[in-house]
Design an enzyme around this catalytic site. Structure first.
Site, mmCIF file in Angstrom:
data_model
loop_
_atom_site.group_PDB
_atom_site.id
_atom_site.type_symbol
_atom_site.label_atom_id
_atom_site.label_comp_id
_atom_site.label_asym_id
_atom_site.label_seq_id
_atom_site.Cartn_x
_atom_site.Cartn_y
_atom_site.Cartn_z
ATOM 1 N N TYR A 55 -1.888 3.858 -2.974
ATOM 2 C CA TYR A 55 -0.700 2.682 -2.214
ATOM 3 C C TYR A 55 -0.975 1.521 -2.439
ATOM 4 O O TYR A 55 -0.042 0.732 -2.525
ATOM 5 C CB TYR A 55 -0.896 3.272 -0.522
ATOM 6 C CG TYR A 55 0.081 2.355 0.254
ATOM 7 C CD1 TYR A 55 -0.504 1.384 0.739
ATOM 8 C CD2 TYR A 55 1.449 2.248 -0.430
ATOM 9 C CE1 TYR A 55 0.435 0.632 1.453
ATOM 10 C CE2 TYR A 55 2.433 1.344 0.432
ATOM 11 C CZ TYR A 55 1.845 0.613 1.165
ATOM 12 O OH TYR A 55 2.733 -0.410 1.838
ATOM 13 N N GLN A 161 13.218 5.051 7.697
ATOM 14 C CA GLN A 161 12.779 4.633 6.415
ATOM 15 C C GLN A 161 12.523 6.029 5.572
ATOM 16 O O GLN A 161 11.661 6.635 5.956
ATOM 17 C CB GLN A 161 11.291 3.836 6.301
ATOM 18 C CG GLN A 161 10.898 3.505 4.894
ATOM 19 C CD GLN A 161 9.649 2.862 5.173
ATOM 20 O OE1 GLN A 161 8.615 3.633 4.476
ATOM 21 N NE2 GLN A 161 9.402 1.784 4.987
ATOM 22 N N LYS A 163 11.578 7.730 2.350
ATOM 23 C CA LYS A 163 10.880 7.747 1.265
ATOM 24 C C LYS A 163 11.366 8.301 -0.038
ATOM 25 O O LYS A 163 12.183 9.195 0.037
ATOM 26 C CB LYS A 163 9.532 8.432 1.398
ATOM 27 C CG LYS A 163 8.512 7.668 2.401
ATOM 28 C CD LYS A 163 8.156 6.268 2.213
ATOM 29 C CE LYS A 163 7.214 5.464 2.966
ATOM 30 N NZ LYS A 163 6.626 4.292 2.655
ATOM 31 N N ASP A 192 12.661 3.412 0.594
ATOM 32 C CA ASP A 192 11.440 2.858 0.159
ATOM 33 C C ASP A 192 10.847 3.788 -0.797
ATOM 34 O O ASP A 192 10.066 4.903 -0.425
ATOM 35 C CB ASP A 192 10.442 2.879 1.614
ATOM 36 C CG ASP A 192 9.118 2.026 1.016
ATOM 37 O OD1 ASP A 192 8.128 1.878 1.877
ATOM 38 O OD2 ASP A 192 9.265 1.562 -0.099
ATOM 39 N N GLU A 217 13.748 -0.867 -0.277
ATOM 40 C CA GLU A 217 12.496 -1.552 0.088
ATOM 41 C C GLU A 217 11.420 -1.101 -1.192
ATOM 42 O O GLU A 217 11.296 -0.053 -1.556
ATOM 43 C CB GLU A 217 11.864 -0.564 1.270
ATOM 44 C CG GLU A 217 10.588 -1.440 1.638
ATOM 45 C CD GLU A 217 9.901 -1.122 2.948
ATOM 46 O OE1 GLU A 217 10.900 -0.900 4.008
ATOM 47 O OE2 GLU A 217 8.775 -1.063 3.033
ATOM 48 N N ASP A 240 7.843 -5.496 0.029
ATOM 49 C CA ASP A 240 6.816 -4.805 0.670
ATOM 50 C C ASP A 240 5.538 -4.995 -0.346
ATOM 51 O O ASP A 240 4.614 -5.858 -0.236
ATOM 52 C CB ASP A 240 6.904 -3.273 0.832
ATOM 53 C CG ASP A 240 5.552 -2.822 1.704
ATOM 54 O OD1 ASP A 240 5.967 -1.981 2.385
ATOM 55 O OD2 ASP A 240 4.795 -3.087 1.688
ATOM 56 N N LYS A 264 1.797 -5.807 5.670
ATOM 57 C CA LYS A 264 0.685 -5.033 6.188
ATOM 58 C C LYS A 264 -0.457 -5.978 6.671
ATOM 59 O O LYS A 264 -0.754 -7.050 5.929
ATOM 60 C CB LYS A 264 0.238 -4.069 5.113
ATOM 61 C CG LYS A 264 1.363 -3.432 4.318
ATOM 62 C CD LYS A 264 1.738 -2.440 5.537
ATOM 63 C CE LYS A 264 2.866 -1.517 4.742
ATOM 64 N NZ LYS A 264 4.286 -2.118 4.690
ATOM 65 N N ALA A 293 -0.778 0.115 6.818
ATOM 66 C CA ALA A 293 -0.781 1.331 5.723
ATOM 67 C C ALA A 293 -0.884 2.896 6.655
ATOM 68 O O ALA A 293 -0.177 3.739 6.518
ATOM 69 C CB ALA A 293 -1.381 1.437 4.498
ATOM 70 N N TRP A 319 5.463 -0.869 12.612
ATOM 71 C CA TRP A 319 5.219 0.630 12.218
ATOM 72 C C TRP A 319 4.021 0.794 12.884
ATOM 73 O O TRP A 319 3.010 0.332 12.712
ATOM 74 C CB TRP A 319 5.516 1.015 10.752
ATOM 75 C CG TRP A 319 5.358 2.305 10.419
ATOM 76 C CD1 TRP A 319 6.240 3.247 10.429
ATOM 77 C CD2 TRP A 319 4.083 3.021 10.008
ATOM 78 N NE1 TRP A 319 5.844 4.463 10.128
ATOM 79 C CE2 TRP A 319 4.410 4.371 9.507
ATOM 80 C CE3 TRP A 319 2.735 2.477 9.788
ATOM 81 C CZ2 TRP A 319 3.624 5.255 9.322
ATOM 82 C CZ3 TRP A 319 1.892 3.752 9.386
ATOM 83 C CH2 TRP A 319 2.242 4.940 9.059
HETATM 84 C C1 0XW Z 1 5.508 3.045 6.128
HETATM 85 N N1 0XW Z 1 4.192 2.165 5.992
HETATM 86 C C2 0XW Z 1 4.411 1.135 6.816
HETATM 87 C C3 0XW Z 1 3.038 2.930 5.962
HETATM 88 C C4 0XW Z 1 2.976 3.661 4.792
HETATM 89 O O1 0XW Z 1 1.637 3.754 4.334
HETATM 90 C C5 0XW Z 1 3.491 2.989 3.795
HETATM 91 C C6 0XW Z 1 4.463 1.785 4.539
HETATM 92 C C7 0XW Z 1 5.627 1.344 3.770
HETATM 93 O O2 0XW Z 1 6.376 0.745 4.416
HETATM 94 O O3 0XW Z 1 5.649 1.378 2.498
HETATM 95 MG MG MG Z 2 7.184 0.021 2.519
#
Ligand code: 0XW
Ligand code: MG
Length: 368
Positions: A55, A161, A163, A192, A217, A240, A264, A293, A319
């Site tokens: 990541y 969000q 993925k 994302d 994202e 990000d 983060k 993360a 988050w």
């Molecule tokens: C959703 N998150 C905050 C947690 C995952 O580790 C990845 C991250 C993101 O937004 O990419």
């Molecule tokens: Mg992200």
């Protein structure tokens, strides 16, 4: 006051719910918990836990190795002097923001306990009592994505969000269209890919979803790709992984590249650095999230504390990983999803968490 002892613990936080990203699936990351004790006997806690080795350019084992330099360097520092603390860490070691962040967060918790105030108040005070959050739908089938989105919305979650990436883009497009059929008016949808698409793929997906209200994202891996992409799509672009420090954030704002950020705490070095980024984003009216993360109640409480100080208009949410690993450090006060928001710990000063002596087992390292 002065820092007199630092203890390091580890906790495994296995994912109990599907959590696939474009470049990795989260399995059982090992979290690093830091306990900082000062000369008055107050104890502050920090934490850092990366989701997977893919990541970001850091590794959970490497964080504990960086603390072999960082922890001794800050012994004797005043935990309430965050500027000196961070300068001391930066003089001791270049980069390694993750270990620095965990120490910084522990000192904010400690400072709150010394002053008998919450970290939220130390950061300037709450502009959100119920802190906005968002929830991840991992990479899967269109039926899974739609069903999970409906389940989350039924629980009050209005920020999704989804993925994507790491597979043929027609599969991503199918999932986006499936989610668009069930997403409620007023809900926010971010796609994302964690750097998973090429610019051409991102343009293709944006065109195929042109009539769907969504944001992209971190669609591509590099800042230059995002600059090229931004010129060719109408969907908002959220940055990000490229938001590695305040200079990168400021640069991307100045380019007009970032319609928002996924930030983060531990990538940026902790609450002290994130406070500066928060002020920059609010001054430039750039929405941001306050995430990390992975991790447990300690890093979650730090994310939520900072999130509470954001103007709701510029909050993309705080988050937390708890719903995916369901591990409690503080069952009563740990941040939890509630009606689409995330709760602020109310267990007392600092981050608001309460732990039992010896709760995290034997330390893997002690510095004094
Ligand atoms: C959703 N998150 C905050 C947690 C995952 O580790 C990845 C991250 C993101 O937004 O990419
Ligand atoms: Mg992200």
């Amino acid at each position: 006051m002065a820092i007199t002892e630092i203890r390091i613990y580890t906790v495994e936080l296995a994912a109990k719910q599907l959590y696939n990203m474009s470049n990795s699936a989260v399995a059982t990351p090992t979290s690093t918990i830091i306990e900082v004790i000062d000369s008055s006997g107050h104890v502050g806690y920090g934490e850092v836990c990366l989701a997977s080795p893919q990541y970001q350019p850091a590794h959970n084992d490497g964080i504990r190795t960086s603390l072999e330099i960082l922890a001794p360097a800050v012994l004797g520092c005043d935990p309430e002097c965050e500027t000196v603390l961070n300068a001391t860490m930066n003089q001791a070691m270049d980069g390694h923001t993750e270990g620095k962040a965990a120490l910084d967060i522990a000192c904010w918790d400690l400072s709150g306990k010394i002053a008998n105030r919450s970290v939220v108040d130390l950061l300037g005070g709450a502009l959100q009592q119920d802190v906005a959050t968002y929830h991840v739908v991992g990479i899967g089938t269109p039926d899974y994505a739609a069903a999970e989105t409906e389940r989350l919305q039924n629980e009050g979650i209005t920020r999704i969000q989804l993925k994507a990436g790491g597979r043929p883009i027609h599969q991503d497009i199918a999932c986006i269209h499936a989610v668009s059929k069930v997403i409620q008016p007023g809900s926010d949808l971010a796609i994302d890919t964690n750097r998973g698409w090429t610019t051409a793929e991102a343009i293709h997906v944006s065109n195929a979803c042109a009539n769907i209200n969504l944001s992209l994202e971190q669609p591509c891996a590099t800042e230059n790709e995002l600059i090229q992409l931004k010129k060719q799509v109408n969907h908002p672009v959220i940055v990000d992984e490229n938001s590695t420090d305040i200079t990168a954030v400021a640069r991307m704002i100045s380019y007009g590249l970032a319609d928002g950020f996924g930030l983060k705490l531990t990538r940026l070095g902790g609450l002290t650095n994130m406070r500066a980024v928060r002020d920059l984003c609010m001054a430039t009216r750039t929405p941001m999230s306050t995430d990390d993360a992975w991790g447990g109640d300690i890093i979650a409480a730090a994310c939520v504390a900072l999130g509470a100080t954001l103007d709701p208009h510029f909050s993309r949410g705080a988050w937390i990983a708890h719903p995916y690993h369901q591990t409690h450090y503080d069952e009563e006060n740990g941040p939890r999803l509630k009606n689409g928001f995330v709760t602020l710990p109310q267990g007392g000063p600092g981050l608001g968490l309460v732990f039992e002596p010896g709760q995290f087992g034997e330390p893997v390292a002690v510095y004094h």
